[in-house]
Design an enzyme around this catalytic site. Structure first.
Site, mmCIF file in Angstrom:
data_model
loop_
_atom_site.group_PDB
_atom_site.id
_atom_site.type_symbol
_atom_site.label_atom_id
_atom_site.label_comp_id
_atom_site.label_asym_id
_atom_site.label_seq_id
_atom_site.Cartn_x
_atom_site.Cartn_y
_atom_site.Cartn_z
ATOM 1 N N GLU A 344 0.791 -1.174 0.254
ATOM 2 C CA GLU A 344 -0.200 -0.208 -0.267
ATOM 3 C C GLU A 344 1.017 0.957 0.002
ATOM 4 O O GLU A 344 1.790 1.455 1.567
ATOM 5 C CB GLU A 344 -0.981 -0.141 1.758
ATOM 6 N N CYS A 345 0.626 1.705 -1.210
ATOM 7 C CA CYS A 345 1.011 3.279 -0.987
ATOM 8 C C CYS A 345 3.021 3.498 -1.473
ATOM 9 O O CYS A 345 3.130 2.669 -2.721
ATOM 10 C CB CYS A 345 0.915 4.426 -0.302
ATOM 11 N N ALA A 346 3.363 3.662 -0.296
ATOM 12 C CA ALA A 346 5.051 3.194 0.803
ATOM 13 C C ALA A 346 4.951 1.881 -0.337
ATOM 14 O O ALA A 346 6.628 2.258 -0.778
ATOM 15 C CB ALA A 346 5.384 3.848 1.810
#
Length: 454
Positions: A344-346
């Site tokens: 997720e994201c990073a």
């Protein structure tokens, strides 16, 4: 006091709110947690909304995980149960302190006060302690407080903490005005005494990145609150909350228990670069039968022995790009890892080929870069492709919070669709996107991931 999940529990609790962002909620909430703990109380820290950073400071102050209460992400029906769960483990708390989000009545865009601090205060039956930035205000502070209280009579404002008070005369003026409207003042913090944590492009710098400095900040906040806030009055206010009658949320019940006797190792990314993870993620994975172990991509040269799946949450890889790139052995292992990977994201950025031209894992054929634009908000998504955490067509609620972009923006097999657009990547057994999700809201993700390990 030890309670069962079904007994009414007279848990003292208070919600720290404000008329708007920037009034000092985090300062007061963190200071309260630390000051109450220094009194010998067991304090349970909570945060309204999807934020990951404030709960890190709460955890440092309280000595137990900071937990989120977000109706949008997990559903209205789970909020009181999640509060009770968080206040029960690892030991029952003497008091819960809940920090609000934005202004007291600010909810999800277009949904009135849904997922607002006021909404959560109603759901958990807690009184509100209003923090007021009194800069350039006199008697108007009383009018503002009265309006905040009258706007929703179901939300009980039990007291006010005056913040950024200019002088003793200013404090007297404010106290007299609030006495006129019948709202007690439980504390007053002067501008000179204010303590602040360092900020970054997505908010405060996470605790894990500045451990010694963060501890000093929390200690200073405890001392500030001890000197300026009537802690006995805060405790008395918290004790006015009615007993919690909702059973505690149970991760084992949420996933239906372990699917088998084998306990596959699931590596959960942590350390300074990957600080965005809800405590319930590890609890649900464990309840589903996983042996959850932490891996720090900055320092660990390899995944934990026997790893069968990897979960890489959010954080600040852009602040540690060179150090992440320097851990070449772990990058190579992740590039070749054949088990399920959820990012997720990073985590999405880390799995790509590069971030601002610095080499990353190369597991996904994308490049990422920082931008000047903040992408922020709740999302109602639908899974586009079958993956280790979702079935195609499954609805999921999540949250975006980033200043980066990827090229391409999605793969041939996207992870999600929202707002009539495709997002993210499903490649082999990898599921990666910008969407942050709270697995208490869709616990099948944990069960599905553990089953995929087998």
């Amino acid at each position: 006091m030890v309670t069962t999940t079904a007994d009414p529990w007279p848990l003292p609790r208070v919600v720290v709110a404000a008329p708007a962002s920037g009034h000092g909620k985090t300062t007061i909430a963190t200071g309260l947690l630390a000051a109450l703990r220094r009194r010998g109380l067991t304090v349970s820290p909570h945060k309204v909304g999807p934020d990951y950073i404030d709960p890190g400071y709460h955890a440092l102050a309280a000595g137990r995980p900071g937990r989120n209460l977000d109706p949008f992400l997990v559903g209205v029906e789970r909020i009181a149960g999640l509060l009770r769960h968080g206040a029960s483990v690892p030991t029952p708390a003497d008091i819960a302190v809940v920090e609000g989000v934005m202004g007291l009545h600010d909810g999800a865009v277009g949904r009135r006060d849904y997922a607002s601090t006021a909404h959560v205060a109603r759901l958990i039956g807690a009184p509100v302690l209003l923090v007021l930035d009194t800069t350039a205000q006199g008697r108007s502070a009383a009018a503002l407080t009265l309006g905040m209280a009258a706007f929703d009579p179901a939300v009980r404002i039990g007291g006010v903490i005056l913040n950024r008070v200019g002088s003793p005369r200013h404090e007297t003026l404010l106290r007299d005005a609030l006495a006129e409207v019948g709202v007690p003042v439980l504390g007053a913090v002067t501008r000179a005494a204010e303590v602040a944590a360092p900020a970054r492009h997505l908010g405060l710098v996470p605790v894990a990145e500045r451990a010694p400095e963060s501890l000093a900040i929390v200690t200073a906040l405890a001392e500030l609150v001890e000197a300026t806030v009537d802690l006995d009055a805060v405790l008395d206010l918290a004790r006015t909350a009615a007993p919690l009658t909702t059973p505690a949320w149970d991760p084992v019940a949420a996933v239906g228990g372990p699917a088998g006797a084998e306990r596959p190792v699931v590596a959960l990314a942590g350390g300074p670069a990957f600080t965005f993870s809800y405590a319930e993620t590890a609890e649900l994975l464990t309840a589903a039968g996983a042996d959850v172990r932490t891996v720090d991509p900055l320092r660990d040269p390899a995944l934990p022995a026997g790893t069968r799946a990897v979960v890489i949450g959010g954080g600040f890889p852009e602040a540690y790009a060179q150090a992440l790139a320097g851990n070449t052995t772990l990058r190579a292992e992740l590039a070749d890892f054949d088990g399920p990977v959820v990012a997720e994201c990073a985590g999405l950025l880390y799995l790509g080929r590069s971030l601002d031209d610095v080499p990353m894992c190369g597991r996904l054929d994308l490049t990422a870069r920082m931008t000047g634009r903040l992408t922020l908000g709740y999302r109602e998504a639908v899974a586009v492709s079958d993956s280790p955490v979702a079935r195609a067509g499954e609805p999921v609620r999540g949250h975006e919070f980033h200043r980066t972009t990827t090229d391409p923006g999605h793969g041939d097999r996207p992870a999600w669709r929202w707002d009539d657009a495709r997002h993210g990547f499903v490649s082999g057994r990898v599921h990666a996107s910008y969407l942050h999700t709270h697995w208490a809201g869709h616990p099948d993700a944990a069960r599905r991931l553990v089953e995929a390990c087998r």
